[in-house]
Motif scaffolding. Structure first.
Motif, PDB file in Angstrom:
ATOM      1  N   HIS A 235      44.766   9.361  78.544  1.00  0.00           N
ATOM      2  CA  HIS A 235      44.222  10.122  79.667  1.00  0.00           C
ATOM      3  C   HIS A 235      45.311  10.975  80.325  1.00  0.00           C
ATOM      4  N   ALA A 236      46.335  11.291  79.537  1.00  0.00           N
ATOM      5  CA  ALA A 236      47.430  12.142  80.013  1.00  0.00           C
ATOM      6  C   ALA A 236      47.778  13.128  78.913  1.00  0.00           C
ATOM      7  N   ASN A 237      48.660  14.046  79.226  1.00  0.00           N
ATOM      8  CA  ASN A 237      49.179  14.931  78.179  1.00  0.00           C
ATOM      9  C   ASN A 237      50.676  15.100  78.369  1.00  0.00           C
ATOM     10  N   GLY A 238      51.346  15.479  77.306  1.00  0.00           N
ATOM     11  CA  GLY A 238      52.798  15.588  77.348  1.00  0.00           C
ATOM     12  C   GLY A 238      53.453  14.505  76.522  1.00  0.00           C
ATOM     13  N   THR A 239      54.328  14.919  75.629  1.00  0.00           N
ATOM     14  CA  THR A 239      55.091  13.966  74.825  1.00  0.00           C
ATOM     15  C   THR A 239      56.230  13.376  75.659  1.00  0.00           C
ATOM     16  N   GLU A 240      56.896  12.398  75.108  1.00  0.00           N
ATOM     17  CA  GLU A 240      58.062  11.820  75.777  1.00  0.00           C
ATOM     18  C   GLU A 240      59.097  12.916  76.064  1.00  0.00           C
ATOM     19  N   GLU A 241      59.374  13.745  75.065  1.00  0.00           N
ATOM     20  CA  GLU A 241      60.360  14.816  75.215  1.00  0.00           C
ATOM     21  C   GLU A 241      59.923  15.839  76.264  1.00  0.00           C
ATOM     22  N   GLU A 242      58.652  16.176  76.288  1.00  0.00           N
ATOM     23  CA  GLU A 242      58.162  17.155  77.266  1.00  0.00           C
ATOM     24  C   GLU A 242      58.254  16.626  78.691  1.00  0.00           C
ATOM     25  N   MET A 243      58.007  15.334  78.873  1.00  0.00           N
ATOM     26  CA  MET A 243      58.128  14.754  80.216  1.00  0.00           C
ATOM     27  C   MET A 243      59.590  14.739  80.663  1.00  0.00           C
ATOM     28  N   VAL A 244      60.481  14.431  79.747  1.00  0.00           N
ATOM     29  CA  VAL A 244      61.911  14.436  80.075  1.00  0.00           C
ATOM     30  C   VAL A 244      62.361  15.848  80.441  1.00  0.00           C
ATOM     31  N   GLN A 245      61.948  16.830  79.662  1.00  0.00           N
ATOM     32  CA  GLN A 245      62.352  18.209  79.924  1.00  0.00           C
ATOM     33  C   GLN A 245      61.833  18.685  81.280  1.00  0.00           C
ATOM     34  N   ALA A 246      60.604  18.300  81.624  1.00  0.00           N
ATOM     35  CA  ALA A 246      60.048  18.678  82.922  1.00  0.00           C
ATOM     36  C   ALA A 246      60.850  18.056  84.064  1.00  0.00           C
ATOM     37  N   ALA A 247      61.288  16.814  83.871  1.00  0.00           N
ATOM     38  CA  ALA A 247      62.095  16.142  84.888  1.00  0.00           C
ATOM     39  C   ALA A 247      63.443  16.842  85.060  1.00  0.00           C
ATOM     40  N   ILE A 248      64.050  17.230  83.964  1.00  0.00           N
ATOM     41  CA  ILE A 248      65.327  17.948  84.020  1.00  0.00           C
ATOM     42  C   ILE A 248      65.162  19.266  84.769  1.00  0.00           C
ATOM     43  N   ASN A 249      64.054  19.942  84.512  1.00  0.00           N
ATOM     44  CA  ASN A 249      63.808  21.251  85.135  1.00  0.00           C
ATOM     45  C   ASN A 249      63.709  21.171  86.652  1.00  0.00           C
ATOM     46  N   MET A 250      63.317  19.993  87.182  1.00  0.00           N
ATOM     47  CA  MET A 250      63.242  19.866  88.647  1.00  0.00           C
ATOM     48  C   MET A 250      64.393  19.018  89.197  1.00  0.00           C
ATOM     49  N   ASN A 251      65.431  18.879  88.369  1.00  0.00           N
ATOM     50  CA  ASN A 251      66.683  18.224  88.782  1.00  0.00           C
ATOM     51  C   ASN A 251      66.518  16.753  89.150  1.00  0.00           C
ATOM     52  N   ILE A 252      65.582  16.072  88.492  1.00  0.00           N
ATOM     53  CA  ILE A 252      65.505  14.617  88.635  1.00  0.00           C
ATOM     54  C   ILE A 252      66.715  13.998  87.938  1.00  0.00           C
ATOM     55  N   GLU A 253      67.376  13.078  88.607  1.00  0.00           N
ATOM     56  CA  GLU A 253      68.591  12.469  88.058  1.00  0.00           C
ATOM     57  C   GLU A 253      68.298  11.230  87.215  1.00  0.00           C
ATOM     58  N   GLU A 254      67.257  10.478  87.591  1.00  0.00           N
ATOM     59  CA  GLU A 254      66.879   9.281  86.850  1.00  0.00           C
ATOM     60  C   GLU A 254      65.376   9.303  86.608  1.00  0.00           C
ATOM     61  N   LEU A 255      64.994   9.112  85.339  1.00  0.00           N
ATOM     62  CA  LEU A 255      63.581   9.128  84.973  1.00  0.00           C
ATOM     63  C   LEU A 255      63.243   7.867  84.202  1.00  0.00           C
ATOM     64  N   GLY A 256      62.198   7.197  84.629  1.00  0.00           N
ATOM     65  CA  GLY A 256      61.655   6.081  83.869  1.00  0.00           C
ATOM     66  C   GLY A 256      60.315   6.478  83.284  1.00  0.00           C
ATOM     67  N   ILE A 257      60.137   6.257  81.997  1.00  0.00           N
ATOM     68  CA  ILE A 257      58.840   6.493  81.360  1.00  0.00           C
ATOM     69  C   ILE A 257      58.134   5.147  81.270  1.00  0.00           C
ATOM     70  N   SER A 258      56.985   5.069  81.919  1.00  0.00           N
ATOM     71  CA  SER A 258      56.327   3.765  82.097  1.00  0.00           C
ATOM     72  C   SER A 258      54.833   3.887  81.813  1.00  0.00           C
ATOM     73  N   ASP A 259      54.516   4.147  80.560  1.00  0.00           N
ATOM     74  CA  ASP A 259      53.116   4.238  80.175  1.00  0.00           C
ATOM     75  C   ASP A 259      52.430   2.882  80.363  1.00  0.00           C
ATOM     76  N   HIS A 260      51.093   2.904  80.392  1.00  0.00           N
ATOM     77  CA  HIS A 260      50.339   1.654  80.503  1.00  0.00           C
ATOM     78  C   HIS A 260      50.694   0.753  79.325  1.00  0.00           C
ATOM     79  N   ILE A 261      50.956  -0.491  79.620  1.00  0.00           N
ATOM     80  CA  ILE A 261      51.520  -1.398  78.623  1.00  0.00           C
ATOM     81  C   ILE A 261      50.545  -1.667  77.470  1.00  0.00           C
ATOM     82  N   PRO A 262      51.007  -1.470  76.227  1.00  0.00           N
ATOM     83  CA  PRO A 262      50.166  -1.850  75.083  1.00  0.00           C
ATOM     84  C   PRO A 262      50.105  -3.373  74.983  1.00  0.00           C
TER      85      PRO A 262
END
Length: 292
Positions: free
Chosen positions: A15-42
């Motif tokens: 129910h989302a869009n964006g790959t792992e790499e795309e989410m990281v790149q978006a975070a970099i673009n807004m100068n986020i210093e620390e990013l956690g990727i926390s999808d719903h647990i399989p």
């Protein structure tokens, strides 16, 4: 204060869009210093979980959802267990690629499901993930009529949500509580029972030094009229007034379901909401590892 976000989803949850790499790149673009990727647990043995859930089904909608999930071996809101390692590998690739620009962490957003607590502990002990956040969407069974964010949530279900959150905090498995006021989507009247539940959650979080998350996903859903007042369902002003009084630690969570959700406008809205209620915003927290 550092810009951080530890609540990030990818297309894998369905129910989302964006790959792992795309989410990281978006975070970099807004100068986020620390990013956690926390999808719903399989969840492993998910079909068995669904079979045990059949007796809890109370509507045709829930039954159809259960059947669909059983066929897919995964619900519409989380990736199948078989895709987990691929997902974690992709996060690691992005972390290495962008190590000079951003710090990346691996996490999952998980419910308090007693049958899976040992599995959660194993993920942390074996360092498959760095952290878990509590996103308590379901009571015991991952089916629609057990959803805590449904409309017309009963008083009994609201107290069940509270009990689950308190028990989850006591496990030491969860590093913070995502959208702790999720139940206020469906329990809209801020009566004495709602006030009691809010106080209990905030007091338990304070006792265990667990941060509470102001959730960007709720802000993106917009405000609605509740008892003649224009409010967000969550983050709900009345819940957070209590958190302010109790002195809870508060963390910003974008709950990003698209690279577009990682933007300065939403960040400023979250910060403004926190400042208006004099909340104690933090940019660092303990990544808990359960009961070692």
């Amino acid at each position: 204060m550092k810009k951080i976000n530890y609540h990030t989803h990818t297309y894998r949850c369905g129910h989302a869009n964006g790959t792992e790499e795309e989410m990281v790149q978006a975070a970099i673009n807004m100068n986020i210093e620390e990013l956690g990727i926390s999808d719903h647990i399989p969840l492993p043995a998910y079909r068995m979980h669904l079979l045990k859930s059949i007796l809890a089904v109370k509507s045709l909608k829930s039954l159809l959802s259960l059947i669909k999930s059983f066929i897919k071996n995964g619900p519409s809101m989380r990736m199948p267990y078989s895709k987990m390692n691929e997902h974690l590998d992709e996060i690691e690739k992005s972390a290495k690629k962008h190590s000079q620009d951003i710090q990346i962490y691996k996490g999952f957003e998980a419910e308090y499901l007693e049958e899976y607590l040992d599995y959660y502990q194993e993920l942390l002990t074996k360092e498959k993930v760095d952290y878990l956040i509590l996103g308590n969407h379901f009571n015991k069974h991952c089916i629609h009529n057990c959803y805590y964010g449904k409309v017309n949530l009963s008083k009994k279900e609201m107290y069940s949500y509270c009990n689950d959150v308190e028990k989850a905090i006591e496990t030491h498995l969860f590093s913070y509580i995502a959208h702790p006021d999720l139940f206020m989507i469906g329990y809209t009247t801020f009566d004495e029972d709602a006030k009691t539940v809010c106080k209990r959650i905030c007091q338990k979080a304070k006792e265990y030094d667990i941060p509470l998350e102001i959730n960007g996903g709720g802000i993106l859903k917009g405000q609605r009229e509740i008892d003649g007042e224009l409010l967000y369902s969550y983050p709900n002003k009345y819940f957070w007034e209590i958190a302010s009084q109790i002195g809870n630690k508060v963390i910003i969570g974008f709950d990003a379901h698209s690279p577009k959700n990682l933007n300065d406008h939403l960040y400023e809205q979250l910060i403004q909401f926190a400042k208006e209620l004099n909340l104690n915003i933090i940019d660092k927290f303990e990544m808990r590892k359960g009961k070692q």
